[in-house]
Design a protein around this motif. Structure first.
Motif, PDB file in Angstrom:
ATOM      1  N   LEU A  13       0.816  -1.207   0.000  1.00  0.00           N
ATOM      2  CA  LEU A  13       0.000   0.000   0.000  1.00  0.00           C
ATOM      3  C   LEU A  13       0.858   1.270   0.000  1.00  0.00           C
ATOM      4  O   LEU A  13       0.514   2.262  -0.643  1.00  0.00           O
ATOM      5  CB  LEU A  13      -0.951  -0.010   1.206  1.00  0.00           C
ATOM      6  CG  LEU A  13      -2.228   0.803   1.077  1.00  0.00           C
ATOM      7  CD1 LEU A  13      -3.030   0.413  -0.147  1.00  0.00           C
ATOM      8  CD2 LEU A  13      -3.080   0.655   2.322  1.00  0.00           C
ATOM      9  N   LYS A  38       0.816   4.258  -2.710  1.00  0.00           N
ATOM     10  CA  LYS A  38       0.707   5.650  -2.245  1.00  0.00           C
ATOM     11  C   LYS A  38       1.749   6.522  -2.933  1.00  0.00           C
ATOM     12  O   LYS A  38       1.444   7.591  -3.456  1.00  0.00           O
ATOM     13  CB  LYS A  38       0.888   5.720  -0.732  1.00  0.00           C
ATOM     14  CG  LYS A  38       0.993   7.123  -0.160  1.00  0.00           C
ATOM     15  CD  LYS A  38       1.510   7.058   1.282  1.00  0.00           C
ATOM     16  CE  LYS A  38       2.002   8.370   1.780  1.00  0.00           C
ATOM     17  NZ  LYS A  38       3.196   8.893   1.137  1.00  0.00           N
ATOM     18  N   LEU A  69      -1.466   8.406   3.569  1.00  0.00           N
ATOM     19  CA  LEU A  69      -1.827   7.003   3.341  1.00  0.00           C
ATOM     20  C   LEU A  69      -3.341   6.816   3.350  1.00  0.00           C
ATOM     21  O   LEU A  69      -3.871   5.948   2.669  1.00  0.00           O
ATOM     22  CB  LEU A  69      -1.168   6.110   4.399  1.00  0.00           C
ATOM     23  CG  LEU A  69      -1.342   4.609   4.221  1.00  0.00           C
ATOM     24  CD1 LEU A  69      -0.765   4.149   2.886  1.00  0.00           C
ATOM     25  CD2 LEU A  69      -0.687   3.860   5.356  1.00  0.00           C
ATOM     26  N   SER A  70      -4.041   7.655   4.106  1.00  0.00           N
ATOM     27  CA  SER A  70      -5.500   7.524   4.177  1.00  0.00           C
ATOM     28  C   SER A  70      -6.153   7.717   2.806  1.00  0.00           C
ATOM     29  O   SER A  70      -7.208   7.142   2.533  1.00  0.00           O
ATOM     30  CB  SER A  70      -6.088   8.494   5.201  1.00  0.00           C
ATOM     31  OG  SER A  70      -5.834   9.822   4.822  1.00  0.00           O
ATOM     32  N   THR A  97      -4.959   6.612   0.064  1.00  0.00           N
ATOM     33  CA  THR A  97      -4.699   5.378  -0.673  1.00  0.00           C
ATOM     34  C   THR A  97      -5.475   4.197  -0.092  1.00  0.00           C
ATOM     35  O   THR A  97      -5.758   3.236  -0.797  1.00  0.00           O
ATOM     36  CB  THR A  97      -3.186   5.058  -0.649  1.00  0.00           C
ATOM     37  OG1 THR A  97      -2.464   6.245  -0.959  1.00  0.00           O
ATOM     38  CG2 THR A  97      -2.821   3.996  -1.663  1.00  0.00           C
ATOM     39  N   GLN A  98      -5.845   4.275   1.168  1.00  0.00           N
ATOM     40  CA  GLN A  98      -6.485   3.144   1.836  1.00  0.00           C
ATOM     41  C   GLN A  98      -7.839   2.778   1.255  1.00  0.00           C
ATOM     42  O   GLN A  98      -8.304   1.664   1.455  1.00  0.00           O
ATOM     43  CB  GLN A  98      -6.611   3.417   3.339  1.00  0.00           C
ATOM     44  CG  GLN A  98      -5.278   3.285   4.039  1.00  0.00           C
ATOM     45  CD  GLN A  98      -5.360   3.609   5.516  1.00  0.00           C
ATOM     46  OE1 GLN A  98      -6.125   4.469   5.926  1.00  0.00           O
ATOM     47  NE2 GLN A  98      -4.559   2.923   6.307  1.00  0.00           N
ATOM     48  N   TYR A 145      -8.384   1.897  -1.614  1.00  0.00           N
ATOM     49  CA  TYR A 145      -8.151   0.741  -2.478  1.00  0.00           C
ATOM     50  C   TYR A 145      -8.118  -0.555  -1.673  1.00  0.00           C
ATOM     51  O   TYR A 145      -8.550  -1.592  -2.151  1.00  0.00           O
ATOM     52  CB  TYR A 145      -6.860   0.926  -3.279  1.00  0.00           C
ATOM     53  CG  TYR A 145      -6.934   2.135  -4.174  1.00  0.00           C
ATOM     54  CD1 TYR A 145      -7.725   2.119  -5.309  1.00  0.00           C
ATOM     55  CD2 TYR A 145      -6.252   3.298  -3.869  1.00  0.00           C
ATOM     56  CE1 TYR A 145      -7.824   3.236  -6.125  1.00  0.00           C
ATOM     57  CE2 TYR A 145      -6.341   4.418  -4.672  1.00  0.00           C
ATOM     58  CZ  TYR A 145      -7.130   4.381  -5.794  1.00  0.00           C
ATOM     59  OH  TYR A 145      -7.242   5.484  -6.593  1.00  0.00           O
ATOM     60  N   SER A 146      -7.633  -0.502  -0.441  1.00  0.00           N
ATOM     61  CA  SER A 146      -7.618  -1.710   0.386  1.00  0.00           C
ATOM     62  C   SER A 146      -9.036  -2.096   0.786  1.00  0.00           C
ATOM     63  O   SER A 146      -9.363  -3.272   0.866  1.00  0.00           O
ATOM     64  CB  SER A 146      -6.732  -1.527   1.626  1.00  0.00           C
ATOM     65  OG  SER A 146      -7.247  -0.519   2.464  1.00  0.00           O
ATOM     66  N   HIS A 147      -9.909  -1.115   0.977  1.00  0.00           N
ATOM     67  CA  HIS A 147     -11.311  -1.413   1.281  1.00  0.00           C
ATOM     68  C   HIS A 147     -11.993  -2.042   0.079  1.00  0.00           C
ATOM     69  O   HIS A 147     -12.808  -2.950   0.220  1.00  0.00           O
ATOM     70  CB  HIS A 147     -12.060  -0.146   1.708  1.00  0.00           C
ATOM     71  CG  HIS A 147     -11.532   0.451   2.965  1.00  0.00           C
ATOM     72  ND1 HIS A 147     -11.537  -0.219   4.179  1.00  0.00           N
ATOM     73  CD2 HIS A 147     -10.953   1.651   3.213  1.00  0.00           C
ATOM     74  CE1 HIS A 147     -10.997   0.550   5.106  1.00  0.00           C
ATOM     75  NE2 HIS A 147     -10.629   1.693   4.547  1.00  0.00           N
TER      76      HIS A 147
END
Length: 115
Positions: A85, A89, A97-98, A100-101, A103-105
């Motif tokens: 991640l 980013k 980073l928030s 980019t996060q 995409y993890s969700h």
């Protein structure tokens, strides 16, 4: 920011630069434009958006496709193929980073859907 390009794209860009900037030792912009107000500048973000949008229309009937769609797809494919991640980013140029996060969700939602 670092922009990753493939070998074929690298060759095409170098050929373009050799042709366009022949006899010029240093040039500040990859894609320059001439305006009435100043001699030289770079093409606008809007111009890039319109060029990408034009080619998206040639390959898809989806009117919602945009440069951001390509960016989003890039990040999603990176994550789906195991990219870190933090690396995503940095490649996207996010300062936080928030940003980019998201995409993890999306990846978690995709996994749940496939269960």
């Amino acid at each position: 920011r670092v922009v990753m390009i493939g070998e074929k794209c690298d060759k095409i860009i170098r050929k373009y630069l050799n042709k366009v900037y022949e006899n010029i030792i240093y040039e500040e912009y990859l894609f320059k434009t001439y305006t009435k107000k100043s001699n030289v500048g770079h093409i606008s973000e809007r111009t890039v958006f319109n060029i990408v949008k034009k080619y998206c229309k040639l390959v898809s009937d989806n009117e919602k496709l945009s440069p951001h769609s390509l960016r989003h797809t890039f990040a999603t494919h990176m994550l789906n193929n195991g990219a870190d991640l933090m690396a995503i980013k940095n490649l996207l140029g996010h300062s936080s980073l928030s940003s980019t996060q998201i995409y993890s969700h999306l990846e978690i939602d995709r996994i749940k859907k496939n269960l």
